[in-house]
Write an enzyme that holds these catalytic residues in place. Structure first.
Site, PDB file in Angstrom:
ATOM      1  N   TYR A  61       0.740  -0.970   0.340  1.00 39.32           N
ATOM      2  CA  TYR A  61       0.450   0.263  -0.412  1.00 39.32           C
ATOM      3  C   TYR A  61       1.090   0.941  -0.142  1.00 39.32           C
ATOM      4  O   TYR A  61       1.890   1.504   0.607  1.00 39.32           O
ATOM      5  CB  TYR A  61      -0.840  -0.071   1.111  1.00 39.32           C
ATOM      6  CG  TYR A  61      -2.096  -1.384   1.129  1.00 39.32           C
ATOM      7  CD1 TYR A  61      -2.765  -1.967  -0.220  1.00 39.32           C
ATOM      8  CD2 TYR A  61      -2.629  -1.204   2.326  1.00 39.32           C
ATOM      9  CE1 TYR A  61      -2.777  -2.536  -0.005  1.00 39.32           C
ATOM     10  CE2 TYR A  61      -3.634  -2.075   2.132  1.00 39.32           C
ATOM     11  CZ  TYR A  61      -3.845  -2.770   1.210  1.00 39.32           C
ATOM     12  OH  TYR A  61      -4.635  -3.873   1.290  1.00 39.32           O
ATOM     13  N   SER A 206     -13.311  -4.188   1.223  1.00 37.96           N
ATOM     14  CA  SER A 206     -14.304  -3.239   0.463  1.00 37.96           C
ATOM     15  C   SER A 206     -15.678  -3.892   0.711  1.00 37.96           C
ATOM     16  O   SER A 206     -16.716  -3.741  -0.079  1.00 37.96           O
ATOM     17  CB  SER A 206     -13.492  -3.846  -1.053  1.00 37.96           C
ATOM     18  OG  SER A 206     -12.555  -4.228  -1.135  1.00 37.96           O
ATOM     19  N   PRO A 207     -15.525  -3.893   2.219  1.00 37.77           N
ATOM     20  CA  PRO A 207     -17.394  -3.899   2.876  1.00 37.77           C
ATOM     21  C   PRO A 207     -17.912  -2.590   2.435  1.00 37.77           C
ATOM     22  O   PRO A 207     -19.538  -3.450   2.682  1.00 37.77           O
ATOM     23  CB  PRO A 207     -16.630  -3.754   4.314  1.00 37.77           C
ATOM     24  CG  PRO A 207     -15.890  -3.209   4.591  1.00 37.77           C
ATOM     25  CD  PRO A 207     -14.674  -3.672   3.122  1.00 37.77           C
ATOM     26  N   GLY A 211     -16.736   2.688  -1.575  1.00 33.79           N
ATOM     27  CA  GLY A 211     -17.427   3.544  -1.582  1.00 33.79           C
ATOM     28  C   GLY A 211     -18.915   3.730  -2.496  1.00 33.79           C
ATOM     29  O   GLY A 211     -20.484   4.554  -1.238  1.00 33.79           O
ATOM     30  N   LEU A 213     -21.522   1.321  -1.608  1.00 33.53           N
ATOM     31  CA  LEU A 213     -22.750   1.736  -0.704  1.00 33.53           C
ATOM     32  C   LEU A 213     -23.554   2.785   0.193  1.00 33.53           C
ATOM     33  O   LEU A 213     -23.985   2.595   0.889  1.00 33.53           O
ATOM     34  CB  LEU A 213     -22.200   0.322  -0.018  1.00 33.53           C
ATOM     35  CG  LEU A 213     -23.010  -0.642  -0.410  1.00 33.53           C
ATOM     36  CD1 LEU A 213     -22.087  -1.999  -0.078  1.00 33.53           C
ATOM     37  CD2 LEU A 213     -24.042  -1.258  -1.221  1.00 33.53           C
ATOM     38  N   GLY A 215     -24.133   5.065  -0.837  1.00 27.75           N
ATOM     39  CA  GLY A 215     -25.060   6.003  -2.002  1.00 27.75           C
ATOM     40  C   GLY A 215     -25.098   7.008  -2.516  1.00 27.75           C
ATOM     41  O   GLY A 215     -25.581   7.633  -3.509  1.00 27.75           O
ATOM     42  N   LYS A 216     -23.030   7.880  -2.325  1.00 25.27           N
ATOM     43  CA  LYS A 216     -22.796   8.875  -3.168  1.00 25.27           C
ATOM     44  C   LYS A 216     -22.531   9.123  -4.126  1.00 25.27           C
ATOM     45  O   LYS A 216     -22.077  10.095  -5.172  1.00 25.27           O
ATOM     46  CB  LYS A 216     -22.305   9.489  -2.081  1.00 25.27           C
ATOM     47  CG  LYS A 216     -20.823   9.035  -2.272  1.00 25.27           C
ATOM     48  CD  LYS A 216     -19.526   9.748  -1.079  1.00 25.27           C
ATOM     49  CE  LYS A 216     -18.687   8.679  -1.901  1.00 25.27           C
ATOM     50  NZ  LYS A 216     -17.134   9.134  -0.985  1.00 25.27           N
TER      51      LYS A 216
END
Ligand SMILES: NC(=O)c1ccc[n+]([C@@H]2O[C@H](COP(=O)([O-])OP(=O)(O)OC[C@H]3O[C@@H](n4cnc5c(N)ncnc54)[C@H](OP(=O)(O)O)[C@@H]3O)[C@@H](O)[C@H]2O)c1
Length: 311
Positions: A61, A206-207, A211, A213, A215-216
Site C-alpha cells: 500500500y 471493500s465492505p 464507496g 454502498l 449511496g453517493k
C-alpha cells in the site's frame, strides 16, 4: 463452529477494523488529491478513540507509505493498536526466506517488534502454499507476528494453508476476502461457512464496495479514477438497494447507508475493515457499531442484493 484456538481468539472478539490502503495509494484512491497524511491521521485517531483498534495495512500500500504512516500514528497514541499487514508474493520473491525478510522490512517501516496478524496478500502460481506457510510458520516461531492468515484464498487454497500450518501446530487465523452487499461470492460458494466451521476469521475487505454502498455514487455521478470503469455496469442497478438501506437506517434512528452496509457484514459473521479517507468517513463508519439489524432486515437486504447481482 470449531473451537477457536487461544492464539487467534482475539480476532473473533474484534467487531470492526480500519483499512489503510487509502494511506498513500495514488492509483486507486488518489492520495494527495483532496486528502493526505493529516486527514488519514485524523481518521486513525478518531477510529482509535471510538474503540476501533485493528488496522489493516500491507507492504504494497503506497509502496510502504501506509506502513510508515501507521508507525508514526501508533507512536503518537497511548492506546493499544492491533496491526495486520501483508506479504505480496511478487514473482521475484518465492522463497521461504522471502517471507521472513519481507516481514522484517515491514516491522522496520512500522517501527514495532512484532505485528498481530501477518497475511499472504494473494495466492501465487510461482510460490507453493506449502512454501508460503513454511515462511509464515517461521515468522510465528521467531515472534515477529502473533498470528498468520491468508487473503484472496479460495476454499481449496485455504484448506491447503490450514493443513500446512496445522502440521507445525500453528492455527490459520484468518482469510481476508472481498465481501459486501454487492459482492457475496464468499457467501454463495461456501467459503464463509467453511471459515466458521474451521474457526478461521473471515475479514471482509471493500465492505462499502469502495464507496458505492454509501449511496453517493450512481450512474450520473460516477466515482473518480479506476472505479468508474470497474463499476460501470453495476452503478445503474443499485438504486433499489440504496433506497432499502436508507429506509432501514431510518428505522434505526437515522443510521446511514454506510452504517447499514457495515452492520450487514457484521451480522453475517464477518469482520469488516472499511477504509476511510478522513475523519468524517471514519466517524460515520464507527457508527456501524453498537446496534444490530434484525434478521428480517438482513433477509430483505439479501433479497434485494440478489435481485441486483442476478440481473
Ligand atoms: N486483501 C486485499 O486484496 C484487499 C483488497 C482491497 C482492500 N483491502 C483492505 O480492505 C480495506 C477496505 O476496502 P476498500 O478500501 O477497498 O473499500 P471500502 O472500505 O469498501 O471503501 C472505502 C472507500 O469508500 C469511501 N468511503 C468510506 N467511508 C465512507 C463513508 N462513510 N461515506 C462515504 N464514502 C465513504 C472512501 O472513498 P471515496 O471518498 O473516494 O469514495 C473510501 O476510500 C482497505 O483499506 C484494505 O485495508 C484488502
Amino acid at each position: 463452529m470449531a473451537e477457536v484456538s487461544s492464539e487467534t481468539r482475539f480476532l473473533h472478539a474484534i467487531e470492526m477494523g480500519l483499512g489503510a490502503w487509502q494511506w498513500g495509494d495514488r492509483l486507486v484512491w488518489q492520495y494527495g488529491q483532496g486528502y493526505s497524511g493529516k486527514e488519514v491521521h485524523d481518521a486513525f485517531k478518531l477510529s482509535v478513540e471510538e474503540g476501533i483498534r485493528f488496522i489493516d495495512t500491507a507492504e504494497s500500500y503506497g509502496n510502504g507509505l501506509s506502513e510508515r504512516l501507521l508507525g508514526n500514528f501508533i507512536k503518537e497514541t497511548d492506546q493499544p493498536v492491533l496491526v495486520a499487514t501483508k506479504y505480496f508474493p511478487f514473482p521475484w520473491r518465492f522463497l521461504r526466506t522471502s517471507v521472513t525478510r519481507a516481514l522484517k522490512n515491514s516491522l522496520e517501516r512500522i517501527g514495532v517488534e512484532s505485528v498481530d496478524l501477518y497475511q499472504i496478500h494473494w495466492p501465487s502460481p510461482l510460490m507453493s502454499i506449502d512454501r508460503m506457510m513454511d515462511g509464515m510458520a517461521e515468522c510465528v516461531k521467531s515472534e515477529m507476528t502473533r498470528t498468520v492468515g491468508v487473503s484472496n484464498f479460495n476454499q481449496t487454497q485455504m484448506l491447503a494453508a490450514y493443513s500446512a500450518l496445522a502440521r507445525q501446530n500453528i492455527p490459520l487465523a484468518s482469510n481476508q476476502v472481498h465481501y459486501s452487499l454487492l459482492n457475496r461470492k464468499v457467501e454463495k460458494n461456501g467459503l464463509l461457512a467453511r471459515c466458521r466451521e474451521l474457526g478461521v476469521r473471515l475479514i471482509a475487505y471493500s465492505p462499502l464496495e469502495k464507496g458505492l454502498l454509501s449511496g453517493k455514487y450512481n450512474a450520473d455521478s460516477r466515482p473518480p479514477g479506476t472505479r468508474a470503469g470497474i463499476y460501470a455496469n453495476i452503478l445503474p442497478k443499485i438504486e433499489p438497494l440504496i433506497k432499502l438501506m436508507t429506509t432501514i437506517g431510518q428505522d434505526h434512528g437515522g443510521k446511514t447507508n454506510s452504517q447499514v452496509a457495515l452492520n450487514w457484514t457484521i451480522c453475517k459473521g464477518a469482520l469488516p475493515i472499511p477504509g476511510a479517507k478522513n475523519i468524517k468517513q471514519a466517524q460515520e463508519n464507527a457508527g456501524a457499531l453498537g446496534w444490530r439489524l434484525t434478521e428480517e432486515e438482513v433477509a430483505k437486504l439479501d433479497e434485494v442484493s440478489d435481485q441486483i447481482l442476478d440481473r
